[in-house]
Write a protein that holds these residues in place. Sequence first.
Motif, mmCIF file in Angstrom:
data_model
loop_
_atom_site.group_PDB
_atom_site.id
_atom_site.type_symbol
_atom_site.label_atom_id
_atom_site.label_comp_id
_atom_site.label_asym_id
_atom_site.label_seq_id
_atom_site.Cartn_x
_atom_site.Cartn_y
_atom_site.Cartn_z
ATOM 1 N N PHE A 88 0.830 -1.208 0.000
ATOM 2 C CA PHE A 88 0.000 0.000 0.000
ATOM 3 C C PHE A 88 0.865 1.260 0.000
ATOM 4 N N GLY A 89 0.379 2.300 -0.674
ATOM 5 C CA GLY A 89 1.152 3.520 -0.784
ATOM 6 C C GLY A 89 1.520 4.150 0.545
ATOM 7 N N ARG A 90 0.632 4.048 1.519
ATOM 8 C CA ARG A 90 0.907 4.682 2.810
ATOM 9 C C ARG A 90 2.070 4.027 3.546
ATOM 10 N N ALA B 172 3.118 4.330 -7.453
ATOM 11 C CA ALA B 172 3.400 5.740 -7.756
ATOM 12 C C ALA B 172 4.565 6.253 -6.929
ATOM 13 N N ASN B 173 4.603 5.864 -5.662
ATOM 14 C CA ASN B 173 5.693 6.303 -4.791
ATOM 15 C C ASN B 173 7.033 5.725 -5.237
ATOM 16 N N ARG C 2 -1.632 -3.832 -16.712
ATOM 17 C CA ARG C 2 -1.749 -2.440 -17.163
ATOM 18 C C ARG C 2 -3.190 -2.106 -17.525
ATOM 19 N N LYS C 3 -3.860 -3.023 -18.240
ATOM 20 C CA LYS C 3 -5.250 -2.782 -18.638
ATOM 21 C C LYS C 3 -6.146 -2.613 -17.410
ATOM 22 N N ARG C 4 -5.960 -3.470 -16.416
ATOM 23 C CA ARG C 4 -6.784 -3.387 -15.200
ATOM 24 C C ARG C 4 -6.514 -2.089 -14.442
ATOM 25 N N LEU C 5 -5.270 -1.676 -14.365
ATOM 26 C CA LEU C 5 -4.945 -0.436 -13.664
ATOM 27 C C LEU C 5 -5.533 0.772 -14.384
ATOM 28 N N VAL C 6 -5.532 0.739 -15.719
ATOM 29 C CA VAL C 6 -6.164 1.816 -16.488
ATOM 30 C C VAL C 6 -7.661 1.850 -16.214
ATOM 31 N N GLU D 135 -1.545 6.951 -12.510
ATOM 32 C CA GLU D 135 -0.361 7.662 -12.048
ATOM 33 C C GLU D 135 0.849 6.739 -11.936
ATOM 34 N N ALA D 136 0.671 5.445 -12.053
ATOM 35 C CA ALA D 136 1.794 4.525 -11.851
ATOM 36 C C ALA D 136 1.649 3.290 -12.726
#
Length: 286
Positions: A63-65, A99-100, A115-119, A125-126
Amino acid sequence: MNRLSIVYIIAVLSFSLVARGQNDDVVIRTYPLSGHVYMLEGQGGNIGISVGDDGVFMIDSQFGRLTPKILETIHTISEKPIKFLANTHHHGDHTGGNANIANEYTTIIAHDNVRKRLVENDKIEALPVITFNDRLSIYINGEQVMVMHFENTHTDGDSMLYFTTSNVLHTGDIYFAERYPYIDLNSGGSVDGYIEAVKKALILIDDDTKIIPGHGKPSTKKDYQFFLDMLEDLKAKVSFEIKNGKLEEDVASNTAISKTYDELGYGWSFISSEKIRRTFYRSLKQ
């Protein structure tokens, strides 16, 4: 300032404090697996790390946090930059820190469908900047890392990564150590594809292989074989129920199907014994 604004500010501050508290509670644990390959356990999918003269090769980002804690832990192992980040699939507990990590001038690699799922999920952003269809080899820190896609397993974009010299396999979520797996039927996952992938991975490895599961502790081939045996046992029992005309609710309520593994504590907060029976029914019924 009106009452609504005050309530909103209080809510935001409360959320921030809760998130900060959750971060404070998370400990990033390091497991050395070979001379230069490690597993990091925190919250979310397990991270794989290869360190050496070429830089750091990272698998999944949680997770980003948690990125500051993760980077701090990685820097205790190596001061080299993170050269590549590979995602085993698209779920947020494996890609949330992308992204981080990308801010570290890191190149992100994943299967085309990740990539398709993230889009689709608006996580633009990442995005991975290098994608592949079937297989990919990465030569880093003195060894070949085989990146292998397996169709329709946990999702439709899952990959495993095998460190050929270190003899370490990162399965992503095509293995949950000592717990029921999450098979995401809504993202292209299937019971049959999942089982087939585990079988193929077992052919690739040996008794000395160190396995990084998507979730849980580092494992051995023996552990992975037991996981496969469980999957095949559940499939056989649920298939028998389907052939005898049982409906989903019948299977969901039939605790005998998963009793052996329930008693071993394989049910967990996200995938209970009832949920795994429903998942097998829905996938096999199709």
